[in-house]
Design an enzyme around this catalytic site. Structure first.
Site, PDB file in Angstrom:
ATOM      1  N   ASP A  70      33.363 100.465 -37.077  1.00  0.00           N
ATOM      2  CA  ASP A  70      32.465 100.361 -38.213  1.00  0.00           C
ATOM      3  C   ASP A  70      32.940 101.394 -39.215  1.00  0.00           C
ATOM      4  OD1 ASP A  70      30.191  98.938 -39.307  1.00  0.00           O
ATOM      5  OD2 ASP A  70      29.177 100.879 -39.335  1.00  0.00           O
ATOM      6  N   HIS A 183      41.399 106.188 -43.276  1.00  0.00           N
ATOM      7  CA  HIS A 183      40.383 106.551 -42.292  1.00  0.00           C
ATOM      8  C   HIS A 183      40.586 105.789 -40.988  1.00  0.00           C
ATOM      9  CE1 HIS A 183      39.199 103.203 -44.728  1.00  0.00           C
ATOM     10  NE2 HIS A 183      38.101 102.926 -44.055  1.00  0.00           N
TER      11      HIS A 183
END
Length: 198
Positions: A70, A183
């Site tokens: 996520d 990320h």
């Protein structure tokens, strides 16, 4: 042979994961490729919570090793929003263009030095034996004043990462350059280290 189901149908995401977790004897499948129908309600208030919801749901159906992620954007001037609501910031029927337009509107008049933000990715890997390994990666930067570049998706054309010199957006660099600093790339490298230690 170890088959890992990725709790997503995003082919781009699968390719990035395959490159990062290139363990000998491992193969990866999307939910669709594995014949798994899983679309759980992502109602957690953290990226880790939502990744865990997706991983546990796919594992309960498949019984196989599962990897879920996520991720999203946190903007400091907006108190961390859009955060876990990044993909539906402009509403359930919103798309990238609508999300970016809303973010622009929310940041109207906010000066450069206060437009700091970060992309966050949290990964949850549940192995066949039920053991869980998690990893989190971030990339710091700021939100620009205009869309620039067409290489990325989502908020990439707005996000100017510090690590690229503070000039280019994530949508103005190649996928290879993005993977090296993103990320998700950071989270995958950390996950790889943790899995190797196990």
């Amino acid at each position: 042979m170890k088959n890992v189901i990725i709790a997503s149908n995003n082919a781009h995401k699968v390719a990035e994961i395959e490159t990062a977790l290139d363990f000998e004897g491992w193969s990866f499948q999307t939910l669709r490729e594995a014949g798994v129908e899983s679309d759980p309600l992502e109602d957690a208030d953290t990226f880790l919570g939502n990744a865990r919801v997706k991983a546990q749901a796919a594992r309960a159906i498949s019984g196989k090793a599962v990897l879920a992620d996520d991720s999203g954007l946190e903007v400091d001037a907006l108190g961390g929003a859009p955060g876990v609501h990044s993909s539906r910031y402009a509403g359930e029927d919103g798309d990238d263009a609508a999300n970016n337009a809303k973010l622009f509107a929310e940041l109207a008049g906010v000066p450069d030095e206060k437009r700091t933000a970060r992309f966050v990715c949290t990964l949850v890997f549940i192995d066949e034996d039920g053991s869980e390994t998690t990893a989190r990666g971030t990339i710091e930067g700021r939100i620009g004043h205009e869309l620039r570049g067409d290489e990325g998706f989502g908020y990439d054309p707005l996000f100017i990462p510090d690590v690229l010199g503070g000039e280019l957006t994530l949508a103005q660099v190649s996928q290879e350059q993005k993977n090296a600093v993103s990320h998700r790339g950071c989270a995958l490298r950390l996950l790889r280290e943790k899995l190797q230690e196990r």
